[in-house]
Design a protein around this motif. Structure first.
Motif, mmCIF file in Angstrom:
data_model
loop_
_atom_site.group_PDB
_atom_site.id
_atom_site.type_symbol
_atom_site.label_atom_id
_atom_site.label_comp_id
_atom_site.label_asym_id
_atom_site.label_seq_id
_atom_site.Cartn_x
_atom_site.Cartn_y
_atom_site.Cartn_z
ATOM 1 N N UNK A 52 10.540 -2.762 -8.836
ATOM 2 C CA UNK A 52 9.893 -2.963 -10.043
ATOM 3 C C UNK A 52 8.819 -1.714 -10.404
ATOM 4 N N UNK A 53 8.576 -1.585 -11.977
ATOM 5 C CA UNK A 53 7.393 -0.815 -12.221
ATOM 6 C C UNK A 53 6.543 -1.552 -13.191
ATOM 7 N N UNK A 54 5.330 -1.502 -12.868
ATOM 8 C CA UNK A 54 4.180 -2.261 -13.538
ATOM 9 C C UNK A 54 3.324 -1.186 -14.078
ATOM 10 N N UNK A 59 -8.646 1.193 -14.252
ATOM 11 C CA UNK A 59 -9.612 0.449 -13.644
ATOM 12 C C UNK A 59 -9.146 -0.477 -12.713
ATOM 13 N N UNK A 60 -8.137 -1.183 -12.912
ATOM 14 C CA UNK A 60 -7.320 -2.053 -11.867
ATOM 15 C C UNK A 60 -6.578 -1.214 -10.939
ATOM 16 N N UNK A 61 -5.940 -0.316 -11.313
ATOM 17 C CA UNK A 61 -5.286 0.732 -10.353
ATOM 18 C C UNK A 61 -6.148 1.353 -9.264
ATOM 19 N N UNK A 62 -7.364 1.660 -9.655
ATOM 20 C CA UNK A 62 -8.486 2.268 -8.632
ATOM 21 C C UNK A 62 -8.899 1.176 -8.104
ATOM 22 N N UNK A 63 -9.177 -0.010 -8.290
ATOM 23 C CA UNK A 63 -9.819 -0.904 -7.655
ATOM 24 C C UNK A 63 -8.690 -1.348 -6.509
ATOM 25 N N UNK A 64 -7.394 -1.410 -6.872
ATOM 26 C CA UNK A 64 -6.472 -1.792 -5.923
ATOM 27 C C UNK A 64 -6.332 -0.866 -4.862
ATOM 28 N N UNK A 65 -6.104 0.530 -5.158
ATOM 29 C CA UNK A 65 -6.131 1.559 -4.044
ATOM 30 C C UNK A 65 -7.366 1.312 -3.205
ATOM 31 N N UNK A 78 0.038 -6.153 -1.251
ATOM 32 C CA UNK A 78 -1.026 -7.259 -2.046
ATOM 33 C C UNK A 78 -0.088 -7.520 -3.316
ATOM 34 N N UNK A 79 0.527 -6.758 -4.005
ATOM 35 C CA UNK A 79 1.273 -7.442 -5.189
ATOM 36 C C UNK A 79 2.191 -8.354 -4.835
ATOM 37 N N UNK A 80 3.144 -8.208 -3.421
ATOM 38 C CA UNK A 80 3.992 -9.098 -3.265
ATOM 39 C C UNK A 80 3.462 -10.401 -2.780
ATOM 40 N N UNK A 81 2.072 -10.116 -1.988
ATOM 41 C CA UNK A 81 1.553 -11.588 -1.728
ATOM 42 C C UNK A 81 1.107 -12.315 -2.887
ATOM 43 N N UNK A 82 0.471 -11.730 -3.883
ATOM 44 C CA UNK A 82 0.061 -12.390 -5.212
ATOM 45 C C UNK A 82 1.354 -12.958 -5.975
#
Length: 108
Positions: A52-54, A59-65, A78-82
């Motif tokens: 899947x592509x999102x 800012x969200x991408x940098x924070x997630x990294x 993280x994405x799978x858990x959420x």
């Protein structure tokens, strides 16, 4: 020129969901995972991950990294858990859970 009025149209998704209420609850068709050397027999629905592509805000991408690095995990985990939590919360509503179950039986 007059404005077009689309208020009398129905959403095709709503029509589909309403029609699913009348679908017979048939047993879902389970496919067996291909058996190879050393491969355990698993339900085919969970044997392979789906891509899947999102699109994320920068800012969200940098924070997630950074969060993934801090936690010693991956953005994917993280994405799978959420998303697993979101699905579990969605299934807590009995009406929504029933419609989801019917759709999964119909389209799986």
């Amino acid at each position: 020129m007059t404005k077009k009025n689309f208020s009398n149209l129905t959403n095709p998704a709503d029509t589909l969901i309403e029609s699913m209420d009348s679908v017979n609850a048939a047993e879902p068709h389970k496919q067996q995972a291909p058996k190879g050397k050393g491969r355990p027999s698993i339900d085919a629905a969970e044997s392979r991950s789906q891509h899947a592509s999102l699109l994320l805000k920068p800012s969200t991408a940098n924070s997630l990294k950074l969060i993934a690095k801090f936690e010693g995990t991956s953005i994917n985990n993280i994405a799978n858990g959420l998303l697993d939590k979101y699905v579990a919360d969605y299934k807590k509503d009995p009406a929504k859970a029933k419609k989801l179950e019917q759709a999964l039986k119909l389209f799986s």
